[in-house]
Design an enzyme around this catalytic site. Structure first.
Site, PDB file in Angstrom:
ATOM      1  N   LYS A  24      -2.834  11.160   9.706  1.00 43.94           N
ATOM      2  CA  LYS A  24      -4.511  11.526   9.051  1.00 43.94           C
ATOM      3  C   LYS A  24      -5.391  10.589   9.410  1.00 43.94           C
ATOM      4  O   LYS A  24      -6.438  10.930   9.496  1.00 43.94           O
ATOM      5  CB  LYS A  24      -4.025  11.363   7.505  1.00 43.94           C
ATOM      6  CG  LYS A  24      -3.521   9.927   7.049  1.00 43.94           C
ATOM      7  CD  LYS A  24      -3.125   9.876   5.560  1.00 43.94           C
ATOM      8  CE  LYS A  24      -2.578   8.700   5.067  1.00 43.94           C
ATOM      9  NZ  LYS A  24      -3.462   7.706   5.297  1.00 43.94           N
ATOM     10  N   THR A  25      -4.925   9.389   9.789  1.00 41.76           N
ATOM     11  CA  THR A  25      -5.967   8.399  10.369  1.00 41.76           C
ATOM     12  C   THR A  25      -6.623   8.649  11.256  1.00 41.76           C
ATOM     13  O   THR A  25      -7.953   8.512  11.581  1.00 41.76           O
ATOM     14  CB  THR A  25      -5.460   7.008  10.309  1.00 41.76           C
ATOM     15  OG1 THR A  25      -4.830   6.708   9.108  1.00 41.76           O
ATOM     16  CG2 THR A  25      -6.691   5.877  10.643  1.00 41.76           C
ATOM     17  N   ASP A  55      -9.974   9.198   2.358  1.00 35.79           N
ATOM     18  CA  ASP A  55      -8.434   9.268   2.706  1.00 35.79           C
ATOM     19  C   ASP A  55      -7.575   9.095   1.120  1.00 35.79           C
ATOM     20  O   ASP A  55      -8.067   8.673   0.399  1.00 35.79           O
ATOM     21  CB  ASP A  55      -8.149   7.723   3.308  1.00 35.79           C
ATOM     22  CG  ASP A  55      -6.948   7.861   4.125  1.00 35.79           C
ATOM     23  OD1 ASP A  55      -6.199   8.939   4.033  1.00 35.79           O
ATOM     24  OD2 ASP A  55      -6.630   6.655   4.574  1.00 35.79           O
ATOM     25  N   GLU A  56      -6.398   9.357   1.149  1.00 42.95           N
ATOM     26  CA  GLU A  56      -5.321   9.416   0.315  1.00 42.95           C
ATOM     27  C   GLU A  56      -5.907  10.031  -0.984  1.00 42.95           C
ATOM     28  O   GLU A  56      -5.967   9.365  -2.000  1.00 42.95           O
ATOM     29  CB  GLU A  56      -5.115   7.744   0.086  1.00 42.95           C
ATOM     30  CG  GLU A  56      -4.451   7.256   1.243  1.00 42.95           C
ATOM     31  CD  GLU A  56      -2.901   7.500   1.405  1.00 42.95           C
ATOM     32  OE1 GLU A  56      -2.472   8.534   0.814  1.00 42.95           O
ATOM     33  OE2 GLU A  56      -2.413   6.889   2.129  1.00 42.95           O
ATOM     34  N   GLN A  61       2.731  13.357  -2.046  1.00 44.06           N
ATOM     35  CA  GLN A  61       2.811  11.935  -2.250  1.00 44.06           C
ATOM     36  C   GLN A  61       1.991  11.423  -3.342  1.00 44.06           C
ATOM     37  O   GLN A  61       1.482  10.183  -3.271  1.00 44.06           O
ATOM     38  CB  GLN A  61       2.409  11.233  -0.892  1.00 44.06           C
ATOM     39  CG  GLN A  61       3.266  11.528   0.290  1.00 44.06           C
ATOM     40  CD  GLN A  61       2.978  11.015   1.755  1.00 44.06           C
ATOM     41  OE1 GLN A  61       3.000   9.726   1.814  1.00 44.06           O
ATOM     42  NE2 GLN A  61       2.252  11.485   2.674  1.00 44.06           N
ATOM     43  N   ARG A 104       9.472   7.039   4.816  1.00 37.95           N
ATOM     44  CA  ARG A 104       9.098   5.908   5.503  1.00 37.95           C
ATOM     45  C   ARG A 104      10.103   5.365   6.697  1.00 37.95           C
ATOM     46  O   ARG A 104       9.878   4.691   7.520  1.00 37.95           O
ATOM     47  CB  ARG A 104       9.350   4.883   4.470  1.00 37.95           C
ATOM     48  CG  ARG A 104       8.677   4.469   3.287  1.00 37.95           C
ATOM     49  CD  ARG A 104       7.263   5.030   3.360  1.00 37.95           C
ATOM     50  NE  ARG A 104       6.777   6.412   3.169  1.00 37.95           N
ATOM     51  CZ  ARG A 104       5.735   6.849   3.766  1.00 37.95           C
ATOM     52  NH1 ARG A 104       4.950   6.137   4.354  1.00 37.95           N
ATOM     53  NH2 ARG A 104       5.402   8.183   3.645  1.00 37.95           N
TER      54      ARG A 104
END
Length: 670
Positions: free
Chosen positions: A21-22, A203-204, A234, A606
């Site tokens: 995503k970044t 973001d997020e 998430q 993770r």
């Protein structure tokens, strides 16, 4: 890439775990620049300073240093500070307002509620924070209160807000609610900020609360030029006000919304992703997506059953030792042990120490939570806002300067009577009606020191100059001597003084606009005066994450692990009552269970190469040991066909029995 090239109109990028995503956000920034926008017209908003620093650094590599510096890359709270420092006077806030940290808020809360019970004040603090995140003020909170405890908290909220106004101070929730109030009430300010930011990237997005969503809507206006990047799978912060409803609202409030899923995972192997997909499939879906990877199946996810917490910790440590190998082919930093609640870390710390394995506990005491750093920050806050009474009280008594509690109590009563700040009261001609000459002289000497330091801080810029000013100030107030006088251990005092020197260097680097290391990233800052750094320091330090590149095993809660990844993960305590977490007889509502399942999904994703899911046969509950039930999430992972549950110790025991039975000289049987 579709998400990068969609420039006109609102866009929701459903970025699954490990989907890059970044990278999408940074490349979209580059594409927006190519389309004609200036860097200063683009705002990229995230939730931590660490994420903001990483984003700016990656943007710098793609678009160059000059453009990256002009981008408005910040947290929601830092953006709120910028808006309020610029236009807060429009809603009655002084430009030099103070930002209270959690400890300051607790002190004001106790005073507002008339209690010495810190636990009770902390419950009020949480309740008021949640109300603010939902967009409620004291009046609407009192109307919404349904229990006697809530009604008391709502009344305390009104008194608390009155004190914040008197101190010309805000808390962290106000850094969102007040900018929203500014944009909603002031058409001129709204038009100005909408023109300032021509495209907003968030973001997020799934972690936003109700007020942050309204702030985004107010910033983008009818043009609706924004890109929200998030993942409904998430969303794990409902307990602090984040709401998945914000994802549901987007297509309703913006019918032209373009939804683009990112389903390719660039982190994990096939077995890990299939386990994650199987778990999260049990939750209702807002938007359909399914993660996949080109990394192949990799090792099967291992289910490990343990007799007790001690047995579980021993096996986790043995796995780290085994995978690391004598040749050190894996670093300690390649390993993480993840758990649902902080108390679970203790036994793992004990076993890691016994094995002489270095580790860190993520979410432990922040560098900036240390008493010596808070002492210096109180002085810096007072430079910015001399009406900041909590900062005044700490700075005036640290180091000690002959200003005692009796003097401060009399000063406080005098200031309250005349409705002025403690600092303003220092130089009142009628102060001698409540205090004697010696006490007044000590107070006024302190006031002169603060005023002198403020004047010099306002005009001091550059690394060397800032460092000289700060070191001279520390010498003047004899802070080093204060630390050594206050500690029995000279070694501990020296360590605390070392923290102070690090802090001075950190501030000086920001003043010098030098290349600096922060939150795991290297980036360049603009030259600032010491006072300008002090104006933003409360936000910087309260959201900072000092995650270095140490070669240590990470112990972390699942909440703190979000956004991170490791080659090898052990997910421990996967039992009913722990994950999903349940306290006492509390009801497990469908909404709670869904959020706990999303937390399990975060834990699974993770892991890059190997994942162990560890469960207990018996566990401690208070002072008792009780039978433990494996988490329902284990069955949902569908591991039965690919996982052996046999304890390695049992396999070794059986092998030894076979060797004894075969006798010497015989070949081992399969």
């Amino acid at each position: 890439m579709e998400a990068v090239h969609h420039l006109h109109g609102p866009c929701l990028v459903l970025a699954g775990a490990g989907s890059g995503k970044t990278r999408v956000i940074v490349h979209k920034i580059a594409r927006l620049l190519q389309s004609g926008l200036e860097a200063k017209q683009i705002a990229a908003i995230t939730f931590t300073n660490k994420a903001a620093a990483e984003m700016r650094e990656r943007a710098k590599q793609l678009i160059g240093g000059k453009a990256a510096r002009e981008l408005a890359v910040s947290t929601f709270h830092s953006l709120g500070v910028r808006m309020l420092r610029t236009d807060g006077t429009r809603i009655g806030l002084k430009a030099n307002f103070s930002i209270l940290d959690s400890d300051d808020v607790l002190g004001v809360m106790r005073e507002a509620g008339g209690t010495t019970d810190a636990a009770l004040a902390r419950r009020w603090q949480w309740a008021i924070s949640l109300w603010k995140n939902q967009g409620l003020n004291a009046e609407t909170a009192e109307a919404a209160a349904t229990t006697p405890d809530e009604q008391v908290a709502a009344r305390v909220m009104r008194l608390y807000q009155e004190r914040l106004a008197a101190f010309q101070a805000v808390d962290f929730d106000d850094l969102i609610t007040l900018p929203l109030a500014l944009l909603q009430r002031d058409a001129e300010a709204r038009a100005k900020w909408q023109a300032t930011f021509r495209h907003v990237l968030v973001d997020e997005y799934q972690d936003t609360n109700a007020v942050q969503y309204e702030l985004l809507k107010a910033l983008v206006g009818e043009r609706a030029m924004f890109t929200a990047v998030g993942d409904d799978d998430q969303s794990i912060y409902g307990w602090r006000g984040a709401t998945i409803e914000n994802l549901k609202k987007l297509p309703q409030d913006f019918p032209q919304l373009k939804v683009i899923p990112l389903e390719q995972n660039y982190r994990s192997t096939g077995h890990i992703l299939r386990a994650a997909n199987a778990v999260i499939a049990k939750n209702p879906k807002l938007f359909e997506k399914k993660l996949w990877s080109e990394f192949g199946d990799g090792e099967p996810v291992k289910l490990q059953e343990n007799d007790s917490e001690e047995h579980e910790a021993e096996r986790a440590v043995s796995r780290i030792q085994s995978l690391r190998g004598n040749d050190g082919r894996n670093k300690f930093s390649d390993f993480a042990i993840l758990y649902r609640a902080n108390h679970q870390a203790r036994v793992f710390e004990q076993k890691l120490r016994a094995a002489q394995i270095p580790y860190k506990v993520s979410g432990g005491q922040s560098y900036f939570d240390r008493a010596e750093i808070k002492d210096l920050c109180a002085w810096l806050r007072l430079l910015v806002n001399q009406d900041d009474d909590p900062a005044f009280l700490r700075a005036a008594t640290t180091p000690k300067r002959g200003i005692g509690h009796t003097t401060l109590a009399a000063l406080g009563e005098f200031a309250s009577k005349w409705k002025i700040s403690l600092f303003e009261a220092l130089f009142s001609p009628s102060l001698n009606t409540v205090l004697k000459g010696k006490a007044i002289e000590a107070l006024q000497q302190f006031g002169r020191e603060v005023s002198d330091l403020e004047h010099r801080a306002r005009h001091t810029q550059g690394y060397e100059e800032a460092k000289a000013l700060l070191m001279g100030w520390l010498k003047d107030i004899q802070y080093e001597q204060h630390l050594f006088d206050g500690e029995d251990s000279e070694k501990l005092a020296a360590a605390r003084w070392g923290n102070v020197l690090d802090f001075v260097d950190w501030i000086a680097k920001r003043c010098g606009g030098q290349i600096s290391q922060e939150a795991g990233a290297t980036f360049e800052t603009e030259r600032q005066t010491v006072l300008q750094v002090a104006q933003t320091i409360a936000v910087i330090i309260s959201l900072a994450e000092r995650e270095g590149d140490q070669d240590v095993v990470t112990l972390s809660t699942l909440h703190a692990s979000k956004g991170l990844e490791w080659p090898h993960v052990v997910l421990v305590g996967v039992n009913e009552g722990l994950l999903p977490f349940r306290s006492g007889d509390e009801e497990m509502t469908p909404e709670r269970l869904e959020e706990e399942r999303r937390l399990m999904y975060v834990g699974i994703t993770r892991a890059r190469s190997t994942l162990v899911v560890s469960t207990l046969r018996r566990r401690k509950k208070g002072r008792e040991t009780v039978q433990a039930v494996p988490s329902r999430f284990i069955a949902e992972m569908k591991l039965s066909e690919q996982v052996s549950k046999e304890d390695p110790r049992e396999r070794l025991k059986k092998l030894r029995e076979r060797l004894v039975a075969q006798g010497p000289g015989e070949a081992p049987k399969a």
